[in-house]
Design a protein around this motif. Sequence first.
Motif, PDB file in Angstrom:
ATOM      1  N   ALA A  27      -8.972   8.160   4.182  1.00  0.00           N
ATOM      2  CA  ALA A  27      -9.071   6.733   4.511  1.00  0.00           C
ATOM      3  C   ALA A  27      -7.820   6.244   5.224  1.00  0.00           C
ATOM      4  O   ALA A  27      -7.082   5.407   4.701  1.00  0.00           O
ATOM      5  CB  ALA A  27      -9.324   5.919   3.250  1.00  0.00           C
ATOM      6  N   LYS A  66      -5.479   4.094   7.744  1.00  0.00           N
ATOM      7  CA  LYS A  66      -5.554   2.680   8.079  1.00  0.00           C
ATOM      8  C   LYS A  66      -4.493   2.375   9.129  1.00  0.00           C
ATOM      9  O   LYS A  66      -3.314   2.639   8.923  1.00  0.00           O
ATOM     10  CB  LYS A  66      -5.313   1.842   6.819  1.00  0.00           C
ATOM     11  N   THR A  67      -4.897   1.817  10.247  1.00  0.00           N
ATOM     12  CA  THR A  67      -3.980   1.455  11.316  1.00  0.00           C
ATOM     13  C   THR A  67      -3.659  -0.034  11.229  1.00  0.00           C
ATOM     14  O   THR A  67      -4.567  -0.867  11.141  1.00  0.00           O
ATOM     15  CB  THR A  67      -4.578   1.780  12.694  1.00  0.00           C
ATOM     16  N   VAL A  68      -2.370  -0.359  11.231  1.00  0.00           N
ATOM     17  CA  VAL A  68      -1.948  -1.745  11.086  1.00  0.00           C
ATOM     18  C   VAL A  68      -0.966  -2.103  12.199  1.00  0.00           C
ATOM     19  O   VAL A  68      -0.335  -1.232  12.812  1.00  0.00           O
ATOM     20  CB  VAL A  68      -1.288  -1.994   9.710  1.00  0.00           C
ATOM     21  N   THR A  72      -0.300   4.185  11.813  1.00  0.00           N
ATOM     22  CA  THR A  72      -1.416   4.557  10.942  1.00  0.00           C
ATOM     23  C   THR A  72      -0.889   5.007   9.588  1.00  0.00           C
ATOM     24  O   THR A  72      -0.027   5.890   9.508  1.00  0.00           O
ATOM     25  CB  THR A  72      -2.249   5.681  11.572  1.00  0.00           C
ATOM     26  N   THR A 130      -1.555   7.006   6.378  1.00  0.00           N
ATOM     27  CA  THR A 130      -2.437   8.114   6.000  1.00  0.00           C
ATOM     28  C   THR A 130      -2.601   8.148   4.496  1.00  0.00           C
ATOM     29  O   THR A 130      -1.628   8.163   3.742  1.00  0.00           O
ATOM     30  CB  THR A 130      -1.873   9.453   6.502  1.00  0.00           C
ATOM     31  N   GLU A 190       0.848  -1.187   0.000  1.00  0.00           N
ATOM     32  CA  GLU A 190       0.000   0.000   0.000  1.00  0.00           C
ATOM     33  C   GLU A 190       0.876   1.226   0.000  1.00  0.00           C
ATOM     34  O   GLU A 190       1.781   1.372   0.830  1.00  0.00           O
ATOM     35  CB  GLU A 190      -0.915   0.003   1.232  1.00  0.00           C
TER      36      GLU A 190
END
Length: 334
Positions: free
Chosen positions: A99, A101-103, A93, A95, A79
């Motif tokens: 949208a 997304k925390t992984v 996170t 950014t 990503e």
Amino acid sequence: MMPRTLLCLALSGASAPLLADTVWLKNGDRLTGTIRVFDGGKLMLETDYGGNIALDWKKVATLESDQQLLVKQDDITGERAKGLKPAEPGKVTLTNGEAPKTVELASIEQIMKPKPLVEDFSWKGNIDVGLDYKRAEKDTDDYDVDLKTKARHGRWRHTAEAEYNREKQDSEVTTDNWSTDYALDRFLDEHWFWQGRVGYQRDKIEDLERQRTIGTGPGYQFWDDELGAFSLAGLVNRTDYEYSNGEKDNFYQLTVKWDYNRYLVGKTVELFTSGEVGKPLGGVADYSLDAEAGLRYKVTDWASLNVKAEKDIVSGAEGNLDETRYSVGFGVGW
């Protein structure tokens, strides 16, 4: 005037840390610098106070960056994040506008700078030198110098290589050869390219004294990023041989070229191999092989130690050639 100058310097100094990437460790320490790459369990952080620092990924609590980074959670998919923001310990996170997304940090396998189709100039290369002096029953002096450099601008890529090998046992020269090769690639898209190349080899010891090659054909760049590159090219070559007895041969051959390098252990160790194997379209020779493989260990940003093996074969020709060389040496890179 002086107060205004001091104010500008103060503001620029205060804003500089905000532009740096930040890594928080589980022991509470905080480090700032520039995130270069994460691979093999090591996060490489470039700092102006300690150079490149390799951080154990298991010791990282979270991190922050304003860089655009490619975050891979497996070997295939990744990503492209516009930046990284700190999260609770053990997470980060990604950014991407609206949208985020925390992984889990444990789920991340690689972090690197994305490398799209190059639209500006880039230049990189290596010079490796191997020296071996042996004083025994037979005195041996062995020299090996390799140069490989690549320049890229937009859809064009230039690759130049040169090599010199010389070995002397007592007073007798047993190896004395050099070679040059130049290839020009025109990228059709991010992966496919068309290559034209010319090459020349000169050997003062073997029966096969001279080799001249000119060729062209398509190629495919599998990847080219912070951790390395891999490409294949299939060429149709016109090759000319000159032998020590004055005879000559010329023929066409189909050739497969490869060029692979991969950084390991946080970009401190590099595995590399390159070469070509060819099949003549006639009875002049059975096949030819010119290949090398080795490892480089980076001592500093520009200096490295290397160990390498090289193989040259021309099988079935009048002047059969079969040479294997091993070398240990040092090099510089840029």
